[in-house]
Motif scaffolding. Structure first.
Motif, PDB file in Angstrom:
ATOM      1  N   GLU A   9       0.819  -1.213   0.000  1.00  0.00           N
ATOM      2  CA  GLU A   9       0.000   0.000   0.000  1.00  0.00           C
ATOM      3  C   GLU A   9       0.859   1.272   0.000  1.00  0.00           C
ATOM      4  OE1 GLU A   9      -3.666  -0.358   2.485  1.00  0.00           O
ATOM      5  OE2 GLU A   9      -2.613  -2.152   3.199  1.00  0.00           O
ATOM      6  N   LEU A  10       1.905   1.254  -0.837  1.00  0.00           N
ATOM      7  CA  LEU A  10       2.811   2.388  -0.954  1.00  0.00           C
ATOM      8  C   LEU A  10       2.822   2.910  -2.376  1.00  0.00           C
ATOM      9  CD1 LEU A  10       5.800   0.913   1.085  1.00  0.00           C
ATOM     10  CD2 LEU A  10       4.084   2.547   1.891  1.00  0.00           C
ATOM     11  N   VAL A  11       3.000   4.219  -2.499  1.00  0.00           N
ATOM     12  CA  VAL A  11       3.053   4.874  -3.804  1.00  0.00           C
ATOM     13  C   VAL A  11       4.277   5.784  -3.835  1.00  0.00           C
ATOM     14  CG1 VAL A  11       1.865   6.482  -5.362  1.00  0.00           C
ATOM     15  CG2 VAL A  11       0.542   4.835  -4.041  1.00  0.00           C
ATOM     16  N   LEU A  12       5.074   5.678  -4.904  1.00  0.00           N
ATOM     17  CA  LEU A  12       6.182   6.606  -5.119  1.00  0.00           C
ATOM     18  C   LEU A  12       5.612   7.877  -5.732  1.00  0.00           C
ATOM     19  CD1 LEU A  12       9.111   4.509  -6.655  1.00  0.00           C
ATOM     20  CD2 LEU A  12       9.194   5.870  -4.586  1.00  0.00           C
ATOM     21  N   VAL A  13       5.908   9.017  -5.138  1.00  0.00           N
ATOM     22  CA  VAL A  13       5.354  10.289  -5.591  1.00  0.00           C
ATOM     23  C   VAL A  13       6.485  11.232  -6.001  1.00  0.00           C
ATOM     24  CG1 VAL A  13       3.921  12.265  -4.932  1.00  0.00           C
ATOM     25  CG2 VAL A  13       3.410  10.001  -4.021  1.00  0.00           C
ATOM     26  N   ASN A  14       6.296  11.907  -7.115  1.00  0.00           N
ATOM     27  CA  ASN A  14       7.234  12.892  -7.672  1.00  0.00           C
ATOM     28  C   ASN A  14       8.445  12.256  -8.344  1.00  0.00           C
ATOM     29  OD1 ASN A  14       5.741  15.194  -7.114  1.00  0.00           O
ATOM     30  ND2 ASN A  14       6.595  15.371  -5.055  1.00  0.00           N
ATOM     31  N   TRP A  15       8.207  11.140  -9.044  1.00  0.00           N
ATOM     32  CA  TRP A  15       9.281  10.561  -9.853  1.00  0.00           C
ATOM     33  C   TRP A  15       9.690  11.623 -10.869  1.00  0.00           C
ATOM     34  CZ3 TRP A  15      11.890   6.200  -9.024  1.00  0.00           C
ATOM     35  CH2 TRP A  15      12.773   5.776 -10.022  1.00  0.00           C
ATOM     36  N   PRO A  16      10.980  11.891 -11.026  1.00  0.00           N
ATOM     37  CA  PRO A  16      11.407  13.003 -11.887  1.00  0.00           C
ATOM     38  C   PRO A  16      11.048  12.815 -13.364  1.00  0.00           C
ATOM     39  CG  PRO A  16      13.305  11.913 -10.862  1.00  0.00           C
ATOM     40  CD  PRO A  16      12.080  11.230 -10.361  1.00  0.00           C
ATOM     41  N   GLU A  17      10.625  13.899 -13.971  1.00  0.00           N
ATOM     42  CA  GLU A  17      10.297  13.925 -15.402  1.00  0.00           C
ATOM     43  C   GLU A  17      11.566  13.624 -16.194  1.00  0.00           C
ATOM     44  OE1 GLU A  17       7.687  14.512 -18.645  1.00  0.00           O
ATOM     45  OE2 GLU A  17       7.226  14.363 -16.526  1.00  0.00           O
ATOM     46  N   LEU A  46      17.439  11.827 -10.643  1.00  0.00           N
ATOM     47  CA  LEU A  46      16.901  10.995  -9.571  1.00  0.00           C
ATOM     48  C   LEU A  46      17.510  11.406  -8.229  1.00  0.00           C
ATOM     49  CD1 LEU A  46      15.002   8.656  -8.959  1.00  0.00           C
ATOM     50  CD2 LEU A  46      16.867   7.090  -9.471  1.00  0.00           C
ATOM     51  N   LEU A  47      18.801  11.610  -8.200  1.00  0.00           N
ATOM     52  CA  LEU A  47      19.482  12.040  -6.981  1.00  0.00           C
ATOM     53  C   LEU A  47      18.984  13.412  -6.533  1.00  0.00           C
ATOM     54  CD1 LEU A  47      21.603  11.337  -4.888  1.00  0.00           C
ATOM     55  CD2 LEU A  47      23.327  12.355  -6.377  1.00  0.00           C
ATOM     56  N   ALA A  48      18.815  14.330  -7.487  1.00  0.00           N
ATOM     57  CA  ALA A  48      18.310  15.673  -7.157  1.00  0.00           C
ATOM     58  C   ALA A  48      16.900  15.590  -6.577  1.00  0.00           C
ATOM     59  CB  ALA A  48      18.331  16.562  -8.400  1.00  0.00           C
ATOM     60  N   ALA A  49      16.061  14.707  -7.127  1.00  0.00           N
ATOM     61  CA  ALA A  49      14.690  14.555  -6.626  1.00  0.00           C
ATOM     62  C   ALA A  49      14.673  14.007  -5.200  1.00  0.00           C
ATOM     63  CB  ALA A  49      13.890  13.641  -7.555  1.00  0.00           C
ATOM     64  N   LEU A  50      15.597  13.111  -4.895  1.00  0.00           N
ATOM     65  CA  LEU A  50      15.681  12.562  -3.538  1.00  0.00           C
ATOM     66  C   LEU A  50      16.175  13.598  -2.536  1.00  0.00           C
ATOM     67  CD1 LEU A  50      17.148   9.058  -4.404  1.00  0.00           C
ATOM     68  CD2 LEU A  50      14.933   9.496  -3.319  1.00  0.00           C
ATOM     69  N   HIS A  59       9.270  10.956  -2.829  1.00  0.00           N
ATOM     70  CA  HIS A  59       8.982  10.340  -1.536  1.00  0.00           C
ATOM     71  C   HIS A  59       8.001   9.178  -1.705  1.00  0.00           C
ATOM     72  CE1 HIS A  59       5.788  13.362  -2.069  1.00  0.00           C
ATOM     73  NE2 HIS A  59       5.037  12.592  -1.310  1.00  0.00           N
ATOM     74  N   ILE A  60       7.857   8.429  -0.643  1.00  0.00           N
ATOM     75  CA  ILE A  60       6.927   7.296  -0.628  1.00  0.00           C
ATOM     76  C   ILE A  60       5.749   7.680   0.258  1.00  0.00           C
ATOM     77  CG2 ILE A  60       6.603   4.884   0.021  1.00  0.00           C
ATOM     78  CD1 ILE A  60       9.606   4.486  -0.506  1.00  0.00           C
ATOM     79  N   ARG A  61       4.548   7.459  -0.267  1.00  0.00           N
ATOM     80  CA  ARG A  61       3.330   7.786   0.476  1.00  0.00           C
ATOM     81  C   ARG A  61       2.568   6.503   0.767  1.00  0.00           C
ATOM     82  NH1 ARG A  61      -0.465  10.981  -3.071  1.00  0.00           N
ATOM     83  NH2 ARG A  61      -1.121   8.929  -3.727  1.00  0.00           N
ATOM     84  N   SER A  62       2.051   6.417   1.977  1.00  0.00           N
ATOM     85  CA  SER A  62       1.184   5.301   2.338  1.00  0.00           C
ATOM     86  C   SER A  62      -0.187   5.565   1.746  1.00  0.00           C
ATOM     87  CB  SER A  62       1.110   5.205   3.861  1.00  0.00           C
ATOM     88  OG  SER A  62       0.245   4.180   4.240  1.00  0.00           O
ATOM     89  N   VAL A  63      -0.824   4.543   1.194  1.00  0.00           N
ATOM     90  CA  VAL A  63      -2.094   4.724   0.488  1.00  0.00           C
ATOM     91  C   VAL A  63      -3.231   5.251   1.348  1.00  0.00           C
ATOM     92  CG1 VAL A  63      -3.925   3.506  -0.741  1.00  0.00           C
ATOM     93  CG2 VAL A  63      -1.572   3.213  -1.400  1.00  0.00           C
ATOM     94  N   PRO A  64      -3.462   4.744   2.558  1.00  0.00           N
ATOM     95  CA  PRO A  64      -4.578   5.343   3.310  1.00  0.00           C
ATOM     96  C   PRO A  64      -4.235   6.794   3.612  1.00  0.00           C
ATOM     97  CG  PRO A  64      -3.834   3.306   4.347  1.00  0.00           C
ATOM     98  CD  PRO A  64      -2.856   3.670   3.276  1.00  0.00           C
ATOM     99  N   ARG A  65      -4.624   7.700   2.707  1.00  0.00           N
ATOM    100  CA  ARG A  65      -4.156   9.074   2.823  1.00  0.00           C
ATOM    101  C   ARG A  65      -5.122  10.012   3.521  1.00  0.00           C
ATOM    102  NH1 ARG A  65      -4.670   9.887  -3.657  1.00  0.00           N
ATOM    103  NH2 ARG A  65      -5.324   7.772  -3.764  1.00  0.00           N
ATOM    104  N   ILE A  96       3.767   8.026  -9.299  1.00  0.00           N
ATOM    105  CA  ILE A  96       3.228   9.269  -9.850  1.00  0.00           C
ATOM    106  C   ILE A  96       4.404  10.194 -10.116  1.00  0.00           C
ATOM    107  CG2 ILE A  96       1.730  11.247  -9.441  1.00  0.00           C
ATOM    108  CD1 ILE A  96       0.188   9.454  -7.436  1.00  0.00           C
ATOM    109  N   GLY A  97       4.570  10.556 -11.370  1.00  0.00           N
ATOM    110  CA  GLY A  97       5.653  11.450 -11.740  1.00  0.00           C
ATOM    111  C   GLY A  97       5.370  12.875 -11.313  1.00  0.00           C
TER     112      GLY A  97
END
Length: 132
Positions: A9-17, A46-50, A59-65, A96-97
């Motif tokens: 139940e995890l989502v990666l958010v803001n994957w770099p364009e 990728l490093l800059a986004a982290l 970042h990683i977001r838990s689904v029950p938001r 989600i990019g």
């Protein structure tokens, strides 16, 4: 990786364009090698986004938001079956990019689902700071 995120139940958010998503294949490669498939410029993005300190940080977001849902989930040990099922069945994205830059020809950010399909229905393109 994507099925593991979905079942947790995890989502990666803001994957770099402009950076290949996990599981995507580069046309010039015969075997997938994970992060080693990334070009140097993609690794830098990728490093800059982290390391980003803004709201565009990867970042990683838990689904029950919804507010309190995570605490309820932990206390009662009840899975939010519909949200988890939506991730696993690829109804909801697992990655989600970030929003494309204002000068991009892309209107929306990229998203990836558990079944490795992608779409361009993510965050809207950034607005030029000069326009505001």
């Amino acid at each position: 990786m994507l099925p593991c995120l979905a079942s947790s139940e995890l989502v990666l958010v803001n994957w770099p364009e402009g950076v290949m998503f996990p599981g995507e294949e580069r046309a010039s490669c015969t075997m997938r090698k994970g992060i080693s498939d990334l070009m140097r410029v993609e690794c830098s993005k990728l490093l800059a986004a982290l390391n980003d300190t803004e709201d565009t940080q990867l970042h990683i977001r838990s689904v029950p938001r919804h507010k309190g849902a995570c605490m309820y989930h932990m206390i009662h040990n009840k899975a939010t079956n519909t949200e988890k099922a939506a991730l696993i069945s690829s109804e909801e994205p697992v990655i989600i990019g970030t929003a494309p830059p204002h000068d991009s020809n892309k209107i929306r950010g990229k998203r990836m689902f558990c079944n490795l399909k992608t779409d361009r229905l993510g965050p809207k393109r950034m607005v030029s700071k000069a326009a505001t």
